[in-house]
Scaffold this active site. Structure first.
Site, mmCIF file in Angstrom:
data_model
loop_
_atom_site.group_PDB
_atom_site.id
_atom_site.type_symbol
_atom_site.label_atom_id
_atom_site.label_comp_id
_atom_site.label_asym_id
_atom_site.label_seq_id
_atom_site.Cartn_x
_atom_site.Cartn_y
_atom_site.Cartn_z
ATOM 1 N N SER A 146 0.845 -1.195 0.000
ATOM 2 C CA SER A 146 0.000 0.000 0.000
ATOM 3 C C SER A 146 0.876 1.239 0.000
ATOM 4 O O SER A 146 2.019 1.205 0.462
ATOM 5 C CB SER A 146 -0.882 0.007 1.258
ATOM 6 O OG SER A 146 -1.519 1.252 1.420
ATOM 7 N N TYR A 172 -0.046 0.056 10.646
ATOM 8 C CA TYR A 172 -0.394 -0.325 9.279
ATOM 9 C C TYR A 172 0.774 -0.046 8.332
ATOM 10 O O TYR A 172 1.154 -0.906 7.520
ATOM 11 C CB TYR A 172 -1.633 0.443 8.823
ATOM 12 C CG TYR A 172 -2.082 0.090 7.426
ATOM 13 C CD1 TYR A 172 -2.614 -1.161 7.138
ATOM 14 C CD2 TYR A 172 -1.984 1.024 6.382
ATOM 15 C CE1 TYR A 172 -3.031 -1.482 5.851
ATOM 16 C CE2 TYR A 172 -2.402 0.704 5.096
ATOM 17 C CZ TYR A 172 -2.925 -0.551 4.843
ATOM 18 O OH TYR A 172 -3.327 -0.866 3.556
#
Length: 297
Positions: A146, A172
């Site tokens: 990501s 994350y």
């Protein structure tokens, strides 16, 4: 053939025949995982959807004529069960499943959930399936990372937030950086066995991944990273995964990071795109591999 952020998975795979190839898609029961599995199956691949929700996975599998296998990436026992049950070669492993920005949660081992699921679970799956990948005589591993990797490098001194304050986005970001570093080191170690791994950013897609995040938080993030964020459909979101998994242009190519079905450029100051140099650093990649092996015992 040139692709961009509007390209769909069907467009990217056009002309590619996967007859005789076997693929696993983790998280194939929803979101871009479902679209990825569908497109691979339509191209002739024998697809196994590895999903935590087996019933949801079975519904998708029935629709696209695929197999389903239970997999909870936060459970090493679940990962081992899938690895032990797998027989024969594996040509494509798409590490697609993930969790994003939940409240602080720990696994039974005390590991932070995002790192445990997004990195350690997939790491154990890939290393466990190494014999099957090597038997494919030209396998690809697709690591769905990501742009969130730009939030954080690997903080080796406290990966699991034992001492520092937990921030969902730092957790994350660290796990997504790990996804990219995995591709770098897996390629270095396994290229001689014909196994090449690449990582990618699928784009911003509305999926179950955002279930822990209110829309107001999404809007705030969008404004922080430069105003409007192009929202992809699942068909567009799966395109880069399909490109990395199947494009003839990437035969023998590994250790790279892709966006919008193209190799990403190095991140420039003030931009929320491209790849951070720390995510492609070979020394860091090797260190993370060794730490991961030690963590998994």
């Amino acid at each position: 053939m040139s692709f961009d952020k509007t390209s769909t998975a069907d467009e990217v795979i056009a002309g590619v025949d996967l007859t005789g190839k076997r693929a696993i898609v983790t998280g194939g029961a929803s979101g871009i995982g479902t679209e990825t599995a569908r497109v691979l199956a339509n191209a002739g691949a024998e697809v196994t959807i590895a999903a935590r929700d087996v019933n949801a996975g079975q519904r998708v599998a029935d629709e696209i004529k695929a197999h389903v296998a239970p997999l909870d990436l936060s459970s090493q026992a679940s990962v081992k069960a899938l690895v032990d049950a797998w027989e024969g070669p594996l040509h494509i492993l798409i590490n697609n499943a993930g969790v994003m920005a939940p409240p602080l949660t720990r696994t039974a081992e005390g590991w932070e959930l995002q790192f445990a699921t997004n990195h350690l679970g997939h790491f154990a799956l890939a290393t466990g399936l190494y014999p099957a990948l090597a038997a494919a005589d030209g396998a690809r591993i697709v690591s769905v990372a990501s742009s969130g990797h730009l939030f954080s490098p690997i903080v080796f001194d406290d990966i699991h937030f034992q001492w520092r304050e937990y921030t969902p986005w730092l957790g994350y970001g660290q796990s997504k950086t790990a996804n990219i570093l995995f591709a770098v080191e897996a390629t270095r170690r396994w290229a001689d066995a014909g196994i090449f791994a690449n990582a990618l950013h699928p784009g911003s897609i509305a999926t179950n991944l955002q279930r822990h995040m209110p829309e107001s938080e999404l809007e705030r993030l969008r404004s922080e990273v430069g105003g409007s964020m192009f929202r992809k459909t699942p068909a567009q979101g799966a395109a880069t995964s399909i490109y990395v998994a199947t494009s003839p242009e990437l035969d023998g190519v590994g250790g790279k990071y892709f966006e919008d079905s193209n190799e990403a450029k190095t991140r420039q100051p003030g931009e929320f795109s491209g790849v951070a140099p720390y995510a492609l650093n070979p020394e860091t990649a090797e260190r993370l591999w060794e730490v991961s092996l030690t963590t998994l015992g």
